[in-house]
Design an enzyme around this catalytic site. Structure first.
Site, PDB file in Angstrom:
ATOM      1  N   THR A  20       0.861  -1.181   0.000  1.00 15.30           N
ATOM      2  CA  THR A  20       0.000   0.000   0.000  1.00 15.30           C
ATOM      3  C   THR A  20       0.895   1.227   0.000  1.00 15.30           C
ATOM      4  OG1 THR A  20      -1.780  -1.137   1.183  1.00 15.30           O
ATOM      5  CG2 THR A  20      -1.800   1.271   1.205  1.00 15.30           C
TER       6      THR A  20
ATOM      7  N   LYS B 217      -7.245   1.577  -3.129  1.00 14.89           N
ATOM      8  CA  LYS B 217      -6.859   1.194  -1.764  1.00 14.89           C
ATOM      9  C   LYS B 217      -7.000   2.376  -0.815  1.00 14.89           C
ATOM     10  CE  LYS B 217      -5.376  -1.563   1.468  1.00 14.89           C
ATOM     11  NZ  LYS B 217      -4.109  -2.297   1.477  1.00 14.89           N
TER      12      LYS B 217
ATOM     13  N   LYS C 287       0.326   5.172   8.438  1.00 11.56           N
ATOM     14  CA  LYS C 287       1.013   5.501   7.186  1.00 11.56           C
ATOM     15  C   LYS C 287       0.025   5.647   6.038  1.00 11.56           C
ATOM     16  CE  LYS C 287       2.267   2.291   4.757  1.00 11.56           C
ATOM     17  NZ  LYS C 287       1.699   1.500   3.622  1.00 11.56           N
TER      18      LYS C 287
END
Length: 294
Positions: free
Chosen positions: A97, A172, A240
């Site tokens: 990701t 995502k 993150k």
């Protein structure tokens, strides 16, 4: 590419290792590499595949290279390291990701070396990775995705082509807004249930049976009420991801208040030393008296 596909996996953490094992079960795995050698040796011992000495060594052996790393900088570093061994016509399949911009940078590097790049982040948690039931959101050329479809199907329950390179990571980002928001709501709700002295087993059952049901409630509800946060998705990694989303939101001039709250909450937990806990550890903040919160 079909049954002759030989794939290598770079990055053998909580998600990468089970994906590698699922590829091995389908006889698609050729080699593995990990920054720290222990996980690579473990997967190799279980599957009989080779441990590459470097990303470039792995790329020389494998026309499909699956990467699964933690951060944007890690991906770009691995891409640079594998380029000297990349074969013309190879496909680099990234399941990490990262930001859409990082996916584009990786794509540019791979294309200059004569390969193709597919950004294919996944959702479904560690459980989905173990059982090969992940949801793959793929960005790239349709022909490249079809060439590596056996690899994608070996790790997943569904593969959805979302558009060109970067589309997988954009999807995502949307996914992680929902993940972060649901975690905020479920943790607050269960903390409230505890304060109301509701029976936890029956509470989880009734919530899961109705409109409040979710993957997070089903798979993390019981463990979080038992203060077990050792397994799952590290909250430092969701933090993150949320920062990637915040950057995208700034570029797009869109307000994301739930994301902002989640960033503040997870930053507090990381600062307190809980970054390796599952994201359900958020309930510890939601249990705080209002006079202590924030």
């Amino acid at each position: 590419m079909n049954q002759q596909i030989k794939a290598g996996v770079i990055g053998l953490g909580a998600m990468g290792a089970p994906m590698a094992l699922n590829l091995a079960r389908k006889k698609l795995l050729q080699s593995v590499w990990n920054r720290s050698p222990g996980p690579a040796r473990s997967v190799a011992a279980e599957t009989g595949v080779s441990v590459a000495s470097s990303p470039a060594h792995l790329a020389r052996q494998c026309p499909v290279v699956l990467t699964c790393v933690s951060a944007d900088s890690d991906l770009l570093e691995v891409i640079e390291q594998l380029l000297p061994g990349l074969q013309a016509g190879s496909v680099v399949l990234d399941t990490s990701t990262v930001s859409p911009a990082t996916a584009q940078r990786a794509n540019d590097s791979i294309q200059r070396a004569g390969g193709s790049f597919v950004d294919a982040p996944v959702s479904g948690g560690v459980e989905g990775a173990i059982h090969g039931r992940l949801s793959v959101m793929a960005g790239g050329d349709p022909a490249d995705i079809e060439r590596i479809r056996p690899v994608l199907e070996a790790i997943s329950a569904s593969v959805t082509h979302m558009g060109p390179v970067g589309s997988g990571q954009a999807t995502k980002a949307v996914n992680q807004v929902i993940v972060g928001g649901i975690a905020e709501a479920v943790c607050e709700a269960l903390a409230l249930g505890e304060k109301l002295n509701l029976p936890s087993e029956r509470l989880l059952q009734v919530l899961g049976a109705g409109a409040a049901g979710s993957w997070f409630l089903e798979h993390r509800g019981q463990s979080m009420l038992e203060d077990r946060f050792e397994k799952g998705f590290k909250l430092s990694l969701l933090l993150k991801d949320l920062r990637i989303i915040k950057s995208l939101a700034r570029e797009l001039d869109i307000s994301m208040r739930v994301v902002e709250q989640a960033i503040d909450d997870y930053q507090e937990l990381v600062d307190a030393g809980y970054g390796d806990n599952d994201i359900s550890g958020l309930i510890s903040l939601k249990r705080k008296p209002a006079t202590e919160a924030g």
